[in-house]
Write an enzyme that holds these catalytic residues in place. Sequence first.
Site, mmCIF file in Angstrom:
data_model
loop_
_atom_site.group_PDB
_atom_site.id
_atom_site.type_symbol
_atom_site.label_atom_id
_atom_site.label_comp_id
_atom_site.label_asym_id
_atom_site.label_seq_id
_atom_site.Cartn_x
_atom_site.Cartn_y
_atom_site.Cartn_z
ATOM 1 N N ASN A 70 48.860 45.580 123.920
ATOM 2 C CA ASN A 70 48.683 44.182 123.535
ATOM 3 C C ASN A 70 47.502 44.042 122.595
ATOM 4 O O ASN A 70 46.526 44.786 122.669
ATOM 5 C CB ASN A 70 48.508 43.284 124.774
ATOM 6 C CG ASN A 70 47.064 43.220 125.254
ATOM 7 O OD1 ASN A 70 46.243 42.481 124.694
ATOM 8 N ND2 ASN A 70 46.755 44.002 126.275
ATOM 9 N N CYS A 131 37.302 43.455 126.989
ATOM 10 C CA CYS A 131 38.485 43.185 126.165
ATOM 11 C C CYS A 131 38.483 44.120 124.951
ATOM 12 O O CYS A 131 37.507 44.159 124.213
ATOM 13 C CB CYS A 131 38.508 41.738 125.692
ATOM 14 S SG CYS A 131 39.905 41.444 124.578
ATOM 15 N N ILE A 191 40.968 49.084 135.947
ATOM 16 C CA ILE A 191 40.510 49.216 134.587
ATOM 17 C C ILE A 191 41.136 48.110 133.732
ATOM 18 O O ILE A 191 42.228 47.628 134.056
ATOM 19 C CB ILE A 191 40.846 50.612 134.003
ATOM 20 C CG1 ILE A 191 42.333 50.872 133.900
ATOM 21 C CG2 ILE A 191 40.186 51.689 134.785
ATOM 22 C CD1 ILE A 191 42.686 52.192 133.185
ATOM 23 N N THR A 193 42.474 47.443 129.697
ATOM 24 C CA THR A 193 43.375 48.304 128.930
ATOM 25 C C THR A 193 42.622 49.379 128.143
ATOM 26 O O THR A 193 41.463 49.190 127.768
ATOM 27 C CB THR A 193 44.213 47.450 127.957
ATOM 28 O OG1 THR A 193 43.315 46.639 127.181
ATOM 29 C CG2 THR A 193 45.166 46.549 128.710
ATOM 30 N N GLY A 225 50.050 49.416 131.872
ATOM 31 C CA GLY A 225 51.328 49.848 132.425
ATOM 32 C C GLY A 225 51.267 51.252 133.013
ATOM 33 O O GLY A 225 50.194 51.863 133.120
HETATM 34 O O1 RRO Z 1 43.324 38.716 125.174
HETATM 35 C C1 RRO Z 1 43.359 39.958 125.033
HETATM 36 O O2 RRO Z 1 43.679 40.494 123.968
HETATM 37 C C2 RRO Z 1 42.989 40.868 126.129
HETATM 38 C C3 RRO Z 1 41.944 40.686 126.982
HETATM 39 BR BR1 RRO Z 1 40.901 39.132 126.995
HETATM 40 C C4 RRO Z 1 41.612 41.697 127.922
HETATM 41 O O3 RRO Z 1 40.655 41.614 128.719
HETATM 42 N N1 RRO Z 1 42.372 42.813 127.911
HETATM 43 C C5 RRO Z 1 43.400 43.004 127.063
HETATM 44 O O4 RRO Z 1 44.061 44.051 127.094
HETATM 45 N N2 RRO Z 1 43.720 42.009 126.181
#
Ligand code: RRO
Length: 292
Positions: A70, A131, A191, A193, A225
């Site tokens: 993501n 993030c 954890i 990502t 995942g």
């Molecule tokens: O919003 C994001 O892109 C996001 C956040 Br805040 C996070 O803590 N972890 C992530 O994988 N995406």
Amino acid sequence: MSVEFCGLSLAHPIVNGSGTFDAIAAQRAFGDALHERFPFAAFVSKTITLAPRAGNPPPRLWEAQAGLINSIGLPNKGLHGYIAQDLPELARLRVPLITNVMGSSAEEIAELLRACDRREEIAAVELNVSCPNVRTGLDIGSDPTQLERVVAAVRPATSKPLVVKLTPNCADVGECARAAEAGGADGVSLINTLRATALVPVGSRSGMRGRAVPWLGGGSGGLSGAAIRPVALAQVAAVARRVSIPVVGMGGVQSAAHARQFLDVGARLVAVGTESFRDPSAAARIADELED
Ligand code: RRO
């Protein structure tokens, strides 16, 4: 099955990973049925920042072979939008609410914590220093010295339990957890990502020119995942050995057997994240199986 976490009494050890379940949309779609069998023992809301954010340009998701990448980029209504619009809806949930916040400085984080502290609907706060999709925040989370300093600076801003969400994208996650504990955190969660990238298959879109280019609008993203479960188990085990505060473990949990593994390596709670996108009732199934 009931469990104590940072002073909260929870019916079972399964919660959600922040940003992986839209409880407001689910309430609209399922009404009372959602409340009668809410999948999580506590609900962690999507990260909010002081000011509203639009998030990253699309595309924001890429399905990997055993997971999801993501690059959402933290879209949110900002603190005031959250309090005015989301909090009344989230307060209808019959489980404790944990509000996830992120700021780019100790001052910003302290302001968010003070605002949460005034709201009785909020049971605890999770501080996101992990993030992968915004520049600020990650630097704090991957540097134990900075992390300890920031947590210590913001700790007095709230009397509610403070959980620090750690990044896996660091040299020594156990040392980061120790720093969070030394700064005054009541718990840690991990954890988040793993930093990752997805490339447009050659032959489609700009890949036509025969050279792989990034698919995600934000350039790169974070992998979650099944693919990350072995990494998550190793990091949760390392953290549980290092700190005496409770640990929320997550990363690729799809079954009660997976949840049990996280509990066995020292997690107090287990969060279900990406699996809820595939099956919104996954966490309820996992909690039931765990009880059996
Ligand atoms: O919003 C994001 O892109 C996001 C956040 Br805040 C996070 O803590 N972890 C992530 O994988 N995406």
